[in-house]
Design a protein around this motif. Sequence first.
Motif, PDB file in Angstrom:
ATOM      1  N   VAL A  99       7.724 -29.547  45.061  1.00  0.00           N
ATOM      2  CA  VAL A  99       7.453 -28.825  46.314  1.00  0.00           C
ATOM      3  C   VAL A  99       6.726 -29.742  47.281  1.00  0.00           C
ATOM      4  O   VAL A  99       7.077 -29.852  48.461  1.00  0.00           O
ATOM      5  N   MET A 100       5.712 -30.434  46.774  1.00  0.00           N
ATOM      6  CA  MET A 100       4.914 -31.298  47.633  1.00  0.00           C
ATOM      7  C   MET A 100       5.656 -32.565  48.033  1.00  0.00           C
ATOM      8  O   MET A 100       5.453 -33.089  49.130  1.00  0.00           O
ATOM      9  N   ALA A 101       6.535 -33.060  47.172  1.00  0.00           N
ATOM     10  CA  ALA A 101       7.366 -34.204  47.565  1.00  0.00           C
ATOM     11  C   ALA A 101       8.259 -33.801  48.734  1.00  0.00           C
ATOM     12  O   ALA A 101       8.418 -34.560  49.706  1.00  0.00           O
ATOM     13  N   ASN A 102       8.842 -32.593  48.669  1.00  0.00           N
ATOM     14  CA  ASN A 102       9.659 -32.095  49.776  1.00  0.00           C
ATOM     15  C   ASN A 102       8.834 -31.961  51.047  1.00  0.00           C
ATOM     16  O   ASN A 102       9.252 -32.388  52.133  1.00  0.00           O
ATOM     17  N   ALA A 103       7.648 -31.351  50.916  1.00  0.00           N
ATOM     18  CA  ALA A 103       6.784 -31.162  52.091  1.00  0.00           C
ATOM     19  C   ALA A 103       6.414 -32.508  52.698  1.00  0.00           C
ATOM     20  O   ALA A 103       6.409 -32.666  53.927  1.00  0.00           O
ATOM     21  N   GLY A 104       6.119 -33.482  51.859  1.00  0.00           N
ATOM     22  CA  GLY A 104       5.790 -34.819  52.353  1.00  0.00           C
ATOM     23  C   GLY A 104       6.932 -35.468  53.094  1.00  0.00           C
ATOM     24  O   GLY A 104       6.742 -36.086  54.145  1.00  0.00           O
ATOM     25  N   ARG A 105       8.147 -35.339  52.559  1.00  0.00           N
ATOM     26  CA  ARG A 105       9.323 -35.928  53.229  1.00  0.00           C
ATOM     27  C   ARG A 105       9.574 -35.274  54.587  1.00  0.00           C
ATOM     28  O   ARG A 105       9.851 -35.958  55.571  1.00  0.00           O
ATOM     29  N   VAL A 106       9.496 -33.946  54.620  1.00  0.00           N
ATOM     30  CA  VAL A 106       9.761 -33.220  55.868  1.00  0.00           C
ATOM     31  C   VAL A 106       8.696 -33.545  56.919  1.00  0.00           C
ATOM     32  O   VAL A 106       9.030 -33.857  58.068  1.00  0.00           O
TER      33      VAL A 106
END
Length: 186
Positions: A99-106
Amino acid sequence: DGGVLRAGNLHALEGVALEFTLDADSKVVFPKGGGQLYHDSEGNLHGFHAQFRLDGRVISCTRTGGGHINRTYIIGTDAPASYVLQWINQYVFKNPPQVMANAGRVTSHILAQGQPALHFLECEDGGYCYQDPEGEYWRCYEYVEGFCMDAPETGEDFYQSALAFGRFQSLLAEFPADTLYEVIPE
């Protein structure tokens, strides 16, 4: 007054227990030796808050919001900075690091376009979420002054929400969606 604050999932399963007392402003105060968090004699907070790179010393931790999925706390410091500390519900999000990897990328993609976005704080290990000794995950980001509505109250609220969502979608038009994890599989 005081008690034990429990973080759990939507079905109130027990998670992390934190002993606390309430000060005159009904803010949660974690005493030395109390549960996962405590202040030392100099006011430094120890425990999972300390896993994030905060500016200043923590002086308050106040639960906020309705929290349908995650539990959210506002962290006040003696610096001109406040933070949001959030327990990530593993009943809903089975893999919080994804979840946090996605949030970081976005957010990195949006920031690269010169637009404002949430700023997640890194943990001491360089990641964007911390797993505590009980297996619970926490994230932290800079507090953004303003307000949050649980539901639109007027037609203008709907309109402004639609504009914000459209702007967000526009900022992600060139984003490589195939780089994201599927965090809530069917």
